[in-house]
Design a protein around this motif. Structure first.
Motif, short mmCIF file in Angstrom:
data_model
loop_
_atom_site.label_atom_id
_atom_site.label_comp_id
_atom_site.label_asym_id
_atom_site.label_seq_id
_atom_site.Cartn_x
_atom_site.Cartn_y
_atom_site.Cartn_z
N ILE A 1 98.46 15.65 26.22
CA ILE A 1 99.80 16.11 25.91
C ILE A 1 100.10 17.19 26.93
O ILE A 1 99.26 18.02 27.20
N SER A 2 101.28 17.17 27.48
CA SER A 2 101.62 18.32 28.30
C SER A 2 102.85 19.01 27.73
O SER A 2 103.85 18.37 27.44
N PHE A 3 102.69 20.26 27.54
CA PHE A 3 103.79 21.06 27.01
C PHE A 3 104.48 21.72 28.18
O PHE A 3 103.86 22.37 28.99
N GLY A 4 105.79 21.53 28.24
CA GLY A 4 106.50 22.13 29.36
C GLY A 4 107.01 23.52 29.06
O GLY A 4 107.80 24.08 29.79
N ILE A 5 106.54 24.08 27.97
CA ILE A 5 107.12 25.34 27.52
C ILE A 5 106.57 26.54 28.30
O ILE A 5 105.48 26.48 28.84
N ALA A 6 107.37 27.54 28.38
CA ALA A 6 106.88 28.79 28.94
C ALA A 6 106.06 29.46 27.85
O ALA A 6 106.59 29.99 26.88
N TRP A 7 104.77 29.38 28.00
CA TRP A 7 103.89 29.86 26.94
C TRP A 7 104.02 31.36 26.71
O TRP A 7 103.73 31.86 25.64
N GLU A 8 104.47 32.03 27.75
CA GLU A 8 104.65 33.48 27.60
C GLU A 8 105.69 33.77 26.51
O GLU A 8 105.55 34.72 25.75
N ASP A 9 106.72 32.91 26.44
CA ASP A 9 107.75 33.11 25.41
C ASP A 9 107.17 33.00 24.01
O ASP A 9 107.66 33.61 23.06
N LEU A 10 106.16 32.17 23.93
CA LEU A 10 105.58 31.87 22.64
C LEU A 10 104.92 33.08 21.99
O LEU A 10 104.83 33.18 20.77
N GLN A 11 104.44 33.97 22.82
CA GLN A 11 103.77 35.16 22.31
C GLN A 11 104.61 35.89 21.27
O GLN A 11 104.08 36.51 20.37
N LYS A 12 105.92 35.76 21.44
CA LYS A 12 106.79 36.45 20.50
C LYS A 12 106.75 35.82 19.12
O LYS A 12 106.80 36.51 18.10
N SER A 13 106.73 34.50 19.05
CA SER A 13 106.64 33.87 17.72
C SER A 13 105.68 32.70 17.71
O SER A 13 106.08 31.53 17.81
N PRO A 14 104.42 32.99 17.61
CA PRO A 14 103.40 31.93 17.69
C PRO A 14 103.11 31.29 16.34
O PRO A 14 102.16 30.52 16.22
N ASP A 15 103.95 31.55 15.33
CA ASP A 15 103.62 31.10 13.97
C ASP A 15 103.29 29.61 13.87
O ASP A 15 102.30 29.23 13.25
N ASP A 16 104.16 28.78 14.45
CA ASP A 16 103.94 27.34 14.33
C ASP A 16 102.58 26.93 14.86
O ASP A 16 101.93 26.04 14.31
N ILE A 17 102.19 27.55 15.96
CA ILE A 17 100.92 27.19 16.56
C ILE A 17 99.76 27.73 15.73
O ILE A 17 98.82 27.00 15.41
N LEU A 18 99.85 28.97 15.35
CA LEU A 18 98.73 29.55 14.61
C LEU A 18 98.58 28.94 13.21
O LEU A 18 97.51 28.96 12.64
N ASN A 19 99.66 28.39 12.69
CA ASN A 19 99.58 27.74 11.38
C ASN A 19 99.44 26.23 11.48
O ASN A 19 99.46 25.53 10.47
N LEU A 20 99.31 25.72 12.70
CA LEU A 20 99.32 24.28 12.92
C LEU A 20 98.26 23.55 12.09
O LEU A 20 98.56 22.56 11.41
N ALA A 21 97.03 24.06 12.15
CA ALA A 21 95.94 23.37 11.44
C ALA A 21 96.23 23.34 9.93
O ALA A 21 96.06 22.30 9.28
N GLU A 22 96.67 24.45 9.40
CA GLU A 22 96.96 24.53 7.97
C GLU A 22 98.10 23.59 7.59
O GLU A 22 98.02 22.87 6.60
N ASN A 23 99.15 23.56 8.39
CA ASN A 23 100.30 22.71 8.06
C ASN A 23 99.95 21.22 8.11
O ASN A 23 100.36 20.45 7.24
N ILE A 24 99.16 20.85 9.12
CA ILE A 24 98.75 19.44 9.20
C ILE A 24 97.82 19.11 8.03
O ILE A 24 97.98 18.08 7.37
N ALA A 25 96.88 20.01 7.75
CA ALA A 25 95.91 19.77 6.67
C ALA A 25 96.63 19.58 5.34
O ALA A 25 96.34 18.67 4.57
N LYS A 26 97.58 20.46 5.09
CA LYS A 26 98.31 20.40 3.82
C LYS A 26 99.04 19.07 3.70
O LYS A 26 98.97 18.39 2.69
#
Ligand SMILES: Nc1ncnc2c1ncn2[C@@H]1O[C@H](COP(=O)(O)OP(=O)(O)O)[C@@H](O)[C@H]1O
Ligand SMILES: [Mg+2]
Length: 376
Positions: A125-150
């Motif tokens: 998978i290649s993400f074209g996002i500016a990852w630096e922007d993500l630092q501001k709101s990384p919630d989706d990523i940090l909760n990814l495993a939990e959200n998929i598991a649920k």
């Protein structure tokens, strides 16, 4: 031709993996109960092998548990971490790339316009996002495993190897706080964080002032005992129609302080030199061979050390214990006792020595041998 019976330099699995039954059971138990775990040991003692083996075992047993294995040794920043983490979790929780793509769209919806898929063999998978922007709101990523598991009604075990790397991120403390504040709310995911640099990891996990304090179970992985090595080596020789006595096999492991990586390397060299039956002379020869092969590397290591650091190693190898005594400071020209602290910190951080209480140890048994036989 028979497969080589000993392996080193990559994590070991199946017939080359020995013992660790107690540790494996403890890990399996923790994974099943979703207890977070930290594993700490010097490099090359078998953390990666243990976790990979346990992961395979638990996934074979239970299709509702998915283990995500991440290695962040080469991850240098928070932004890189997010990318690595997201890809790892997506891969581990899907069996086909279509499913992975669907998950990415559903659970990383914010990033969707910038995600592209290449359905080649690796399904990168290649993400074209500016990852630096993500630092501001990384919630989706940090909760990814939990959200998929649920959503899929599974449990996910996220294992992060070489976790000490996060200590080098800029503003590491704030980053650790972010991780902890998300992960502590997860009920379908367990985190297994492991690495070397005991002092640094201990600071992260056992210091009351740090975000990861009391995050979970802390396991100090020990070396494998001499008698286990003896039995293992003898069996691997026998499996490949060669012989070694139990006594010689134990002697072999002892020569390298039962250090898992070097036991396998020395056993391999001895096995290669053995036609039918291994002898003490073959083992001693093999050890010299490995030492010579590594000597250039060791020369390089010594060149990067200061004179006082080298003097300190000499004192350690000579069995000195009271380093701050005037006599030792003077005899080995270690400078002041304030200097001593710096020397220790530098050698610890380079993972050349380990200090436990009053005991100071040179970690690499071949380096130790080289210093004693060839250098000093
Ligand atoms: N349980 C084991 N049985 C046999 N050999 C092992 C075991 N654990 C580790 N080793 C040996 O040690 C080497 C280093 O192990 P690894 O798991 O990479 O250590 P770490 O992750 O702690 O650096 C392996 O390549 C293998 O040769
Ligand atoms: Mg490892």
């Amino acid at each position: 031709m028979k497969r080589m019976p000993f392996i080193f330099g990559k994590s070991t699995n199946f017939e080359n993996f020995t013992d660790r039954e107690e540790e494996a059971l403890r890990l399996i138990q923790s994974f099943k109960s979703l207890i977070n775990t930290t594993i700490i040991s010097p490099r090359r003692w078998g953390k990666t092998s243990l976790v990979e083996n346990t992961a395979n075992r638990i996934m074979a047993e239970n299709s509702k548990i998915k283990v995500c294995l991440l290695d962040i040794f080469n991850v240098r920043s928070e932004a890189e971490f997010y990318e690595h983490f997201a890809k790892g979790v997506l891969k581990a929780t899907a069996s086909k790339w279509e499913e992975m793509a669907a998950n990415a769209k559903e659970f990383l919806s914010q990033l969707v316009p910038k995600i592209s898929f290449s359905p080649d063999s690796q399904a990168e998978i290649s993400f074209g996002i500016a990852w630096e922007d993500l630092q501001k709101s990384p919630d989706d990523i940090l909760n990814l495993a939990e959200n998929i598991a649920k959503s899929k009604k599974i449990n996910v075990i996220v294992c992060i190897d070489e976790f000490q790397s996060i200590g080098d991120f800029s503003d590491s403390l704030a980053f650790q706080r972010k991780l902890r504040s998300h992960w502590q709310h997860h009920h379908n995911v367990a985190y297994c964080l492991y690495g070397s640099k005991r002092h640094m990891l201990l600071d992260i996990f056992s210091n009351v002032a740090m975000p990861f304090y009391k995050f979970g179970d802390v396991m100090f992985l020990q070396k494998i005992s001499n008698d286990v090595w003896g039995g293992f080596i003898r069996k691997r020789f026998e499996d490949t129609d060669k012989k070694i006595s139990l006594e010689q096999a134990e002697y072999l492991a002892q020569l390298v302080d039962n250090h898992p990586y070097y036991v396998q390397q020395l056993a391999q060299q001895a096995w290669l030199r053995t036609k039918t039956s291994c002898s003490k002379a073959i083992i001693d020869d093999s050890l010299q061979g490995i030492k010579n092969q590594l000597s250039l590397l060791f020369v390089g290591q010594v060149e990067e050390m200061s004179t006082t650091q080298i003097n300190f190693l000499k004192a350690v190898l000579n069995g000195e214990t009271s380093f701050s005594s005037q006599e030792v400071l003077k005899n080995y020209r270690l400078g002041t006792s304030a200097n001593l602290k710096k020397i220790k910190a530098a050698l610890l951080s380079k993972e050349i020595i380990d200090i436990q209480g009053k005991k100071i140890e040179v970690l690499d048994p071949i380096f130790k041998l080289w210093l004693m036989e060839d250098y000093f």
